[in-house]
Structures are given as structure tokens and as C-alpha cells.
Design a protein around this motif. Structure first.
Motif, PDB file in Angstrom:
ATOM      1  N   TYR A 170       3.062   4.238  -1.227  1.00  0.00           N
ATOM      2  CA  TYR A 170       3.213   4.916  -2.517  1.00  0.00           C
ATOM      3  C   TYR A 170       4.680   4.928  -2.974  1.00  0.00           C
ATOM      4  N   ARG A 228       5.714   1.783  -4.938  1.00  0.00           N
ATOM      5  CA  ARG A 228       4.965   1.370  -6.124  1.00  0.00           C
ATOM      6  C   ARG A 228       5.932   1.083  -7.266  1.00  0.00           C
ATOM      7  N   THR A 238       0.808  -1.225   0.000  1.00  0.00           N
ATOM      8  CA  THR A 238       0.000   0.000   0.000  1.00  0.00           C
ATOM      9  C   THR A 238       0.842   1.276   0.000  1.00  0.00           C
TER      10      THR A 238
END
Length: 160
Positions: free
Chosen positions: A30, A33, A28
Motif C-alpha cells: 500500500y 501505490r 501489492t
């Protein structure tokens, strides 16, 4: 004669759960990612792999937080040397189990310096404490809990 054992054990099921929680948090985040980063539990240790040294540092902090949430002592984490190959960085994090000889001797010296009327004997990776009074044994428990020895201790096998 009342006695108890001082041990240092980590519940590996809770470590596995902490690794699963850290993997969920990693999915989760960022800043991770598209990054090739993961936690893997194998052979009673956690292998942390990431693309950079900074990410490795952040992942160790995430694992430490997940361990604290699972009520595992963060002082039991023992990061070993990291392996760098090209773009990937891997680090193995072991967990301290048992009481080594040096720490056992420190505990024995601590109890003797406090002049509590008990006998402490080192038995492998645990310590046995014998005394005549239950209050003396409880004083030893409080003394060991307050001491900063870099390890978490549990008290079990209390016999009256």
C-alpha cells in the motif's frame, strides 16, 4: 588423498527469481501505490529505483527478504553507492562471487591456527583443501561454516 574445494558462488537464476518475487510484493504494498519504484535485474546485479531514500531502504529490505526465502545468503548482497537525480534514487546491488585474496588468507590462517593436519592452497577464487583423513576435511568444513567471514561458502568437488 582426499580433497575438496571451498567456493563462494551465487545462483543467478535464484537471484532473478528473488527479484521477480520482490517486484510482486512491491505491486501489492500500500505504501508504494502510485510511487515510481522498481527492481531490475541486469548484468548479474540488481538495480533498485525509488522516489525517496526511505523507500530505497524499504526496497533493500524487501529484496533481502526475497533472497532469504529463495535460500540465498543475505551476506552476499553488496549495496553500491546510490545515484540521485532530481526526484529519483537508484542503487545497484551486486552479489559477492568468489573468494578474494584477503578472505582466502584468513581461511588459511584459521585452519593453521586450529592445527588440523591438512594443506590449504589458494587457487584463484577458490581454495583447495587436501588431507590424509576424511575426518580432518570434515573438521575444516565445520570450522569454515562457524567462522564469521561475511560471506557464504560452499564445499564441492569432494574426492576420496
Amino acid at each position: 588423498m582426499p580433497s575438496f574445494d571451498i567456493v563462494s558462488e551465487i545462483d543467478m537464476v535464484e537471484v532473478k527469481n528473488a527479484v521477480d518475487n520482490a517486484n510482486r510484493e512491491l505491486a501489492t504494498r500500500y505504501d508504494f501505490r502510485g510511487a515510481d519504484a522498481s527492481f531490475e535485474f541486469k548484468d548479474d546485479a540488481v538495480v533498485v529505483s525509488a522516489e525517496g531514500d526511505f523507500q530505497l531502504q524499504q526496497m533493500r529490505d524487501m529484496l533481502r527478504g526475497a533472497c532469504v526465502k529463495r535460500k540465498l545468503p543475505a551476506s552476499a548482497m553488496n549495496p553500491l553507492d546510490d545515484i540521485r537525480s532530481g526526484k529519483s534514487h537508484k542503487q545497484t546491488i551486486a552479489f559477492k562471487q568468489g573468494i578474494d585474496q584477503a578472505t582466502g588468507k584468513k581461511i588459511v590462517k584459521l585452519v593453521k591456527d586450529a592445527k588440523i593436519k591438512v594443506q590449504v592452497s589458494i587457487q584463484g577464487e577458490q581454495l583447495r583443501v587436501n588431507g590424509k583423513k576424511r575426518d580432518d576435511l570434515q573438521a575444516v568444513m565445520a570450522l569454515v561454516k562457524e567462522a564469521e567471514l561475511g560471506q557464504a561458502f560452499q564445499f564441492n568437488n569432494f574426492r576420496d
